[in-house]
Design a protein around this motif. Structure first.
Motif, mmCIF file in Angstrom:
data_model
loop_
_atom_site.group_PDB
_atom_site.id
_atom_site.type_symbol
_atom_site.label_atom_id
_atom_site.label_comp_id
_atom_site.label_asym_id
_atom_site.label_seq_id
_atom_site.Cartn_x
_atom_site.Cartn_y
_atom_site.Cartn_z
ATOM 1 N N LEU A 85 0.834 -1.208 0.000
ATOM 2 C CA LEU A 85 0.000 0.000 0.000
ATOM 3 C C LEU A 85 0.870 1.261 0.000
ATOM 4 N N ARG A 86 1.927 1.260 0.801
ATOM 5 C CA ARG A 86 2.833 2.415 0.826
ATOM 6 C C ARG A 86 3.510 2.604 -0.532
ATOM 7 N N ALA A 87 3.909 1.513 -1.169
ATOM 8 C CA ALA A 87 4.537 1.595 -2.493
ATOM 9 C C ALA A 87 3.549 2.140 -3.520
ATOM 10 N N LYS A 88 2.313 1.723 -3.425
ATOM 11 C CA LYS A 88 1.265 2.214 -4.330
ATOM 12 C C LYS A 88 1.065 3.709 -4.136
ATOM 13 N N GLU A 89 0.967 4.144 -2.892
ATOM 14 C CA GLU A 89 0.774 5.570 -2.597
ATOM 15 C C GLU A 89 1.954 6.402 -3.089
ATOM 16 N N ARG A 90 3.185 5.911 -2.888
ATOM 17 C CA ARG A 90 4.374 6.621 -3.372
ATOM 18 C C ARG A 90 4.347 6.755 -4.887
ATOM 19 N N ALA A 91 4.012 5.674 -5.568
ATOM 20 C CA ALA A 91 3.981 5.697 -7.035
ATOM 21 C C ALA A 91 2.895 6.638 -7.540
ATOM 22 N N GLU A 92 1.724 6.607 -6.909
ATOM 23 C CA GLU A 92 0.651 7.521 -7.317
ATOM 24 C C GLU A 92 1.068 8.972 -7.106
ATOM 25 N N GLN A 93 1.729 9.252 -5.986
ATOM 26 C CA GLN A 93 2.191 10.617 -5.714
ATOM 27 C C GLN A 93 3.225 11.049 -6.754
ATOM 28 N N ARG A 94 4.136 10.175 -7.104
ATOM 29 C CA ARG A 94 5.143 10.506 -8.112
ATOM 30 C C ARG A 94 4.510 10.771 -9.469
ATOM 31 N N LEU A 95 3.472 10.013 -9.800
ATOM 32 C CA LEU A 95 2.780 10.260 -11.072
ATOM 33 C C LEU A 95 2.080 11.613 -11.051
ATOM 34 N N ARG A 96 1.504 11.986 -9.915
ATOM 35 C CA ARG A 96 0.841 13.297 -9.810
ATOM 36 C C ARG A 96 1.868 14.430 -9.894
ATOM 37 N N ASP A 97 3.030 14.207 -9.281
ATOM 38 C CA ASP A 97 4.048 15.247 -9.203
ATOM 39 C C ASP A 97 5.086 15.177 -10.317
ATOM 40 N N GLN A 98 4.944 14.264 -11.228
ATOM 41 C CA GLN A 98 6.016 13.990 -12.178
ATOM 42 C C GLN A 98 6.439 15.197 -13.002
ATOM 43 N N ALA B 236 6.363 18.453 -12.057
ATOM 44 C CA ALA B 236 7.082 19.395 -11.201
ATOM 45 C C ALA B 236 8.416 18.831 -10.735
ATOM 46 N N GLU B 237 8.482 17.563 -10.471
ATOM 47 C CA GLU B 237 9.680 16.962 -9.888
ATOM 48 C C GLU B 237 10.564 16.248 -10.900
ATOM 49 N N HIS B 238 10.107 16.135 -12.142
ATOM 50 C CA HIS B 238 10.863 15.466 -13.202
ATOM 51 C C HIS B 238 11.130 13.987 -12.891
ATOM 52 N N TYR B 239 10.167 13.345 -12.242
ATOM 53 C CA TYR B 239 10.289 11.906 -12.026
ATOM 54 C C TYR B 239 10.161 11.198 -13.368
ATOM 55 N N ASP B 240 10.775 10.059 -13.463
ATOM 56 C CA ASP B 240 10.660 9.234 -14.653
ATOM 57 C C ASP B 240 9.259 8.620 -14.668
ATOM 58 N N PHE B 241 8.422 9.038 -15.619
ATOM 59 C CA PHE B 241 7.034 8.596 -15.681
ATOM 60 C C PHE B 241 6.927 7.082 -15.822
ATOM 61 N N ARG B 242 7.701 6.493 -16.708
ATOM 62 C CA ARG B 242 7.619 5.037 -16.925
ATOM 63 C C ARG B 242 8.006 4.264 -15.670
ATOM 64 N N ARG B 243 9.004 4.742 -14.995
ATOM 65 C CA ARG B 243 9.440 4.067 -13.767
ATOM 66 C C ARG B 243 8.354 4.140 -12.697
ATOM 67 N N ALA B 244 7.746 5.319 -12.529
ATOM 68 C CA ALA B 244 6.674 5.480 -11.547
ATOM 69 C C ALA B 244 5.455 4.649 -11.936
ATOM 70 N N GLU B 245 5.139 4.620 -13.205
ATOM 71 C CA GLU B 245 4.000 3.831 -13.677
ATOM 72 C C GLU B 245 4.239 2.337 -13.441
ATOM 73 N N SER B 246 5.446 1.878 -13.706
ATOM 74 C CA SER B 246 5.791 0.474 -13.476
ATOM 75 C C SER B 246 5.716 0.132 -11.986
ATOM 76 N N ALA B 247 6.195 1.032 -11.135
ATOM 77 C CA ALA B 247 6.115 0.810 -9.685
ATOM 78 C C ALA B 247 4.663 0.719 -9.238
ATOM 79 N N LEU B 248 3.810 1.548 -9.805
ATOM 80 C CA LEU B 248 2.387 1.503 -9.468
ATOM 81 C C LEU B 248 1.770 0.177 -9.914
ATOM 82 N N ARG B 249 2.083 -0.275 -11.107
ATOM 83 C CA ARG B 249 1.546 -1.553 -11.596
ATOM 84 C C ARG B 249 1.999 -2.720 -10.719
#
Length: 134
Positions: free
Chosen positions: A94-107, A109-122
């Motif tokens: 659940l914590r990993a899911k929440e982190r990934a969702e937050q990174r996708l929302r903030d991607q 502004a923060e320049h997170y790697d979208f594919r990496r965050a999406e893969s973590a969420l999946r």
């Protein structure tokens, strides 16, 4: 009933090793059902659940992709990460899911790697889904 030997292996060691009647999983090309005597093949796997049927019971293993090798009497799944449903730490997933969702929302502004965050969420959603099937 005939069985087929199944091994699910990660870099950390074996996760599952037993004889089953049927294996079902999702490859990049679609859903696969494997019975004893299946023709030899190799296929890349999607993030998903591996369903292992034996004695009218189904066990689930969450895999984060990998490769499937099928021989007539054995199936080997090589995955970067895999967990049996009863071994999944739901709170951690659940914590990993929440982190990934937050990174996708903030991607943006923060320049997170979208594919990496999406893969973590999946991966997190898959683990939670498999854990529910205990």
């Amino acid at each position: 009933m005939k069985t087929i030997k199944v091994s699910v292996v990660t870099p950390d060691g074996p996760v599952f090793d037993d004889d089953v009647e049927m294996v079902s999983t999702k490859a990049k090309t679609g859903e696969l059902g494997i019975l004893p005597g299946h023709i030899p093949m190799v296929a890349p796997l999607e993030i998903g659940a591996v369903r292992l049927k034996k004695d009218n019971k189904t066990e689930y293993v969450a895999v984060s992709g990998g490769f499937l090798e099928v021989r007539p009497e054995q199936v080997t799944i090589l995955a970067q990460a895999a967990e049996k449903s009863e071994d999944i730490d739901v709170e951690r997933a659940l914590r990993a899911k929440e982190r990934a969702e937050q990174r996708l929302r903030d991607q943006k502004a923060e320049h997170y790697d979208f594919r990496r965050a999406e893969s973590a969420l999946r991966r997190a959603i898959n683990r939670l889904s498999v854990a529910e099937r205990r």
